[in-house]
Write an enzyme that holds these catalytic residues in place. Structure first.
Site, PDB file in Angstrom:
ATOM      1  N   MET A 281       0.835  -1.195   0.000  1.00 15.80           N
ATOM      2  CA  MET A 281       0.000   0.000   0.000  1.00 15.80           C
ATOM      3  C   MET A 281       0.876   1.254   0.000  1.00 15.80           C
ATOM      4  SD  MET A 281      -2.754   1.068   2.998  1.00 15.80           S
ATOM      5  CE  MET A 281      -1.503   1.223   4.268  1.00 15.80           C
TER       6      MET A 281
ATOM      7  N   SER B 190       4.257  -6.212   2.298  1.00 18.06           N
ATOM      8  CA  SER B 190       3.061  -5.801   3.033  1.00 18.06           C
ATOM      9  C   SER B 190       1.821  -6.481   2.445  1.00 18.06           C
ATOM     10  CB  SER B 190       2.948  -4.273   3.032  1.00 18.06           C
ATOM     11  OG  SER B 190       2.032  -3.836   4.018  1.00 18.06           O
ATOM     12  N   GLN B 191       0.778  -5.707   2.044  1.00 23.52           N
ATOM     13  CA  GLN B 191      -0.433  -6.357   1.541  1.00 23.52           C
ATOM     14  C   GLN B 191      -0.183  -7.134   0.253  1.00 23.52           C
ATOM     15  OE1 GLN B 191      -3.243  -3.131   1.037  1.00 23.52           O
ATOM     16  NE2 GLN B 191      -2.539  -2.633  -1.028  1.00 23.52           N
TER      17      GLN B 191
ATOM     18  N   ASP C 246       7.050  -3.491  14.456  1.00 23.21           N
ATOM     19  CA  ASP C 246       6.109  -2.931  13.483  1.00 23.21           C
ATOM     20  C   ASP C 246       5.083  -2.024  14.166  1.00 23.21           C
ATOM     21  OD1 ASP C 246       4.180  -2.617  11.317  1.00 23.21           O
ATOM     22  OD2 ASP C 246       5.134  -4.370  10.418  1.00 23.21           O
TER      23      ASP C 246
ATOM     24  N   HIS D  26       7.953  -1.456  10.004  1.00 24.29           N
ATOM     25  CA  HIS D  26       7.369  -2.100   8.838  1.00 24.29           C
ATOM     26  C   HIS D  26       8.212  -1.894   7.579  1.00 24.29           C
ATOM     27  CE1 HIS D  26       4.084  -4.067   6.842  1.00 24.29           C
ATOM     28  NE2 HIS D  26       3.913  -3.080   5.995  1.00 24.29           N
TER      29      HIS D  26
END
Length: 317
Positions: free
Chosen positions: A53, A127-128, A245, A299
């Site tokens: 994202m 990530s996503q 994170d 992250h």
């Protein structure tokens, strides 16, 4: 062709200028890599990357740098960094506004058309992009994915959105409020990517019935044996968790763990979750296919040295 949806959120003021997106991507990925020499010779599988994202496929100081790093250290192998749509602006917007099911279908089609991937490929999701690539493995077994590496992926979803890459604080706050009160409304599921993997442990039934992406790929709505068989075709499934994170809540979702149902404090052990058996993760664990890596930092804060030491060998196998 994937088309962005036009959403009249008066409160949301997206700043999609590439300069701002680029600066934030540098912070997220920590990828000001200085490319070194290749690691060893020999043929290796191609590598497919899917960004997270607030990022895009090809910025030279985020995934563009990672692409170059892999090419140089993995025998000059072919690396495809996925771009959703025809330009980087649409690719950026896809991270927020194009439903994951549409994105996965789009990616499956384009991977199948890429002759250089016909014999198989390794994949890295950021990530996503991690859970999106897992959906590709489960839904589209051809061409075959061999090793899946997810960096900060939210395999059991998120319950909290403390920060939003490249969005203003006002926009992020609005999205967070929207997810908290209406994540499983049909229009929110259709229009906001993050809603599709919003996992409310206080309302598990609403999550299972309302989630239009995560509940499906985790076999929580009904048992799809094809998902189990296709995921087990992987030679390795490597999950990387960022131990400090501040974006993914809970961070343990990166290791396929989540809150015990009914509260949002205690993390349920991996092997006690329903998805552990329903998705065939128990079988993968027995066969030594699962690997859990932890790294200190926020992250996607990875260094060149860590990437080369821990991930490059997986791509050379």
């Amino acid at each position: 062709m994937v088309r962005p949806r036009i959403i009249n959120f008066n409160i949301i003021q997206l700043n999609i200028g590439l300069k701002k997106a680029a600066v934030f991507s540098v912070f997220l990925a920590a990828v000001y890599f200085v490319v070194g020499f290749g690691t060893k010779t020999g043929s290796t599988l191609p590598v497919v990357l899917w960004h997270g994202m607030g990022d895009t496929c090809c910025l030279p100081f985020s995934l563009g740098a990672i692409k170059t790093l892999i090419e140089e250290h993995v025998n000059g192998t072919y690396v495809r960094s996925l771009k959703i749509g025809g330009n980087v602006v649409l690719d950026y917007e896809s991270g927020f506004f194009i439903h994951p099911n549409e994105q996965v279908e789009y990616v499956c089609k384009h991977l199948a058309q890429d002759e250089r991937l016909a014999e198989g490929y390794n994949a890295i999701g950021f990530s996503q992009g991690g859970q999106f690539l897992r959906a590709v493995a489960q839904r589209c077994p051809e061409p075959p994915m061999r090793t899946l590496i997810t960096l900060g992926g939210q395999h059991q979803g998120v319950f909290g959105l403390p920060m939003c890459p490249t969005l203003t604080a006002t926009s992020c706050e609005y999205i967070s409020r929207l997810l908290n009160v209406a994540a499983y409304e049909e229009w929110v599921q259709a229009e906001l990517v993050q809603a599709t993997y919003w996992h409310d442990p206080l309302h598990e039934n609403q999550y299972r019935l309302g989630s239009t992406f995560l509940a499906d790929i985790n076999n929580e709505l009904y048992l799809n044996e094809n998902y189990v068989e296709n995921l087990n075709k992987l030679k390795k499934f490597v999950m990387v968790m960022f131990l400090n994170d501040t974006i993914v809540q809970p961070k343990e979702s990166q290791w396929f763990q989540f809150y015990t149902s009914g509260q949002d404090r205690v993390i349920q052990p991996f092997n006690e979750s329903k998805v552990y058996q329903d998705l065939g993760l128990d079988r993968m664990l027995r066969e030594g296919k699962l690997q859990f890596l932890g790294i200190e930092g926020d992250h996607l804060a990875i260094s060149k040295a860590w990437f080369i030491e821990h991930l490059v060998p997986l791509l050379l196998e």
